[in-house]
Design an enzyme around this catalytic site. Sequence first.
Site, PDB file in Angstrom:
ATOM      1  CG  HIS A   1      -0.084   0.104   2.507  1.00 52.16           C
ATOM      2  ND1 HIS A   1       0.418  -1.010   3.153  1.00 52.16           N
ATOM      3  CD2 HIS A   1       0.365   1.175   3.207  1.00 52.16           C
ATOM      4  CE1 HIS A   1       1.113  -0.622   4.198  1.00 52.16           C
ATOM      5  NE2 HIS A   1       1.103   0.702   4.252  1.00 52.16           N
TER       6      HIS A   1
ATOM      7  CG  HIS B   1       7.004   5.313   0.572  1.00 45.83           C
ATOM      8  ND1 HIS B   1       6.633   6.403   1.338  1.00 45.83           N
ATOM      9  CD2 HIS B   1       6.991   4.247   1.425  1.00 45.83           C
ATOM     10  CE1 HIS B   1       6.425   6.010   2.582  1.00 45.83           C
ATOM     11  NE2 HIS B   1       6.631   4.699   2.664  1.00 45.83           N
TER      12      HIS B   1
HETATM   13  P1  2AM Z   1       5.014   3.194   5.327  1.00 40.87           P
HETATM   14  O1  2AM Z   1       3.873   4.001   4.809  1.00 40.87           O
HETATM   15  O2  2AM Z   1       6.328   3.825   5.071  1.00 40.87           O
HETATM   16  O3  2AM Z   1       5.003   1.784   4.817  1.00 40.87           O
HETATM   17  C1  2AM Z   1       1.435   1.132   9.327  1.00 40.87           C
HETATM   18  O4  2AM Z   1       2.505   1.232  10.209  1.00 40.87           O
HETATM   19  C2  2AM Z   1       1.693   1.944   8.092  1.00 40.87           C
HETATM   20  O5  2AM Z   1       1.713   3.333   8.394  1.00 40.87           O
HETATM   21  C3  2AM Z   1       2.993   1.625   7.419  1.00 40.87           C
HETATM   22  O6  2AM Z   1       2.732   1.481   6.053  1.00 40.87           O
HETATM   23  C4  2AM Z   1       3.902   2.777   7.775  1.00 40.87           C
HETATM   24  O7  2AM Z   1       4.926   3.148   6.930  1.00 40.87           O
HETATM   25  C5  2AM Z   1       2.948   3.896   8.023  1.00 40.87           C
HETATM   26  N1  2AM Z   1       3.448   4.730   9.128  1.00 40.87           N
HETATM   27  C6  2AM Z   1       3.784   4.329  10.368  1.00 40.87           C
HETATM   28  N2  2AM Z   1       4.138   5.388  11.129  1.00 40.87           N
HETATM   29  C7  2AM Z   1       4.048   6.485  10.354  1.00 40.87           C
HETATM   30  C8  2AM Z   1       4.274   7.871  10.562  1.00 40.87           C
HETATM   31  N3  2AM Z   1       4.683   8.349  11.728  1.00 40.87           N
HETATM   32  N4  2AM Z   1       4.089   8.694   9.519  1.00 40.87           N
HETATM   33  C9  2AM Z   1       3.687   8.227   8.326  1.00 40.87           C
HETATM   34  N5  2AM Z   1       3.439   6.933   8.067  1.00 40.87           N
HETATM   35  C10 2AM Z   1       3.613   6.068   9.062  1.00 40.87           C
END
Ligand code: 2AM
Length: 219
Positions: free
Chosen positions: A69, A150
């Site tokens: 995702h 991304h």
């Molecule tokens: P990602 O988008 O880089 O993959 C669940 O943890 C999802 O939320 C993951 O897909 C994760 O990273 C994203 N995520 C976790 N913490 C975050 C944050 N502080 N800011 C933005 N995205 C976050």
Amino acid sequence: VPLEETSLPLFFGWFLLPGIQDKVRCTSMDFLKTLDTLEAFKKHLPDFTVEAEKEVDLEQYFQANGALHCTTKFCDYGKAEGAKEYADKPIVKELYGSAFELSLSALFVTPRTVGARVSLSEDQLTLWPADAEKEAVPAAATLPAGSRAHITLGCAEGVEPQQTGFDLLEILALQQEGQEGELVEEMELGSLAYYGKGRWLLSLREPVSAQACFSSLYG
Ligand code: 2AM
């Protein structure tokens, strides 16, 4: 978690449909398989891993996580700043459950993460939070909105997925400063450049078009 805090999801984002998830995973695996056999990669291996290894198996090095995702807004069940404001946006409500075509324009690898860069269209940018780049890497504050978009394809042991977006922004900030990276090789998938400190970017010759549904995950 108290019930009143569960009305907001862990995050909103575009979720790739199953068929295209397999395709993207295969493309990523092919890339990792090729990358760790390249002389240029072996030459820069000390920048990649601090361990005194002569070789690294990138397919083993990165652990894949759940469904592929592209996160738009991390809400942390309402605890993250701006979570409720985002969920209440009319455009978020209107487009919730709609289908989109994401354009994957590059793959990148660092000692921490492997991911795909998503180049958002004007329509898709309407779902992008205004502060997504600013809250990340200071050097990224002046990058265009959507730069952080991304898909996390894998993380090294002990690395949080949100690191993938930071790693992408770091590379884009270098590009903005005029560092084009050292062109290493023309691969079948595209051109591979090295940005130092174990950071690799493969600009795809043909962007991968990925069908995705805008939705949320409660986890
Ligand atoms: P990602 O988008 O880089 O993959 C669940 O943890 C999802 O939320 C993951 O897909 C994760 O990273 C994203 N995520 C976790 N913490 C975050 C944050 N502080 N800011 C933005 N995205 C976050």
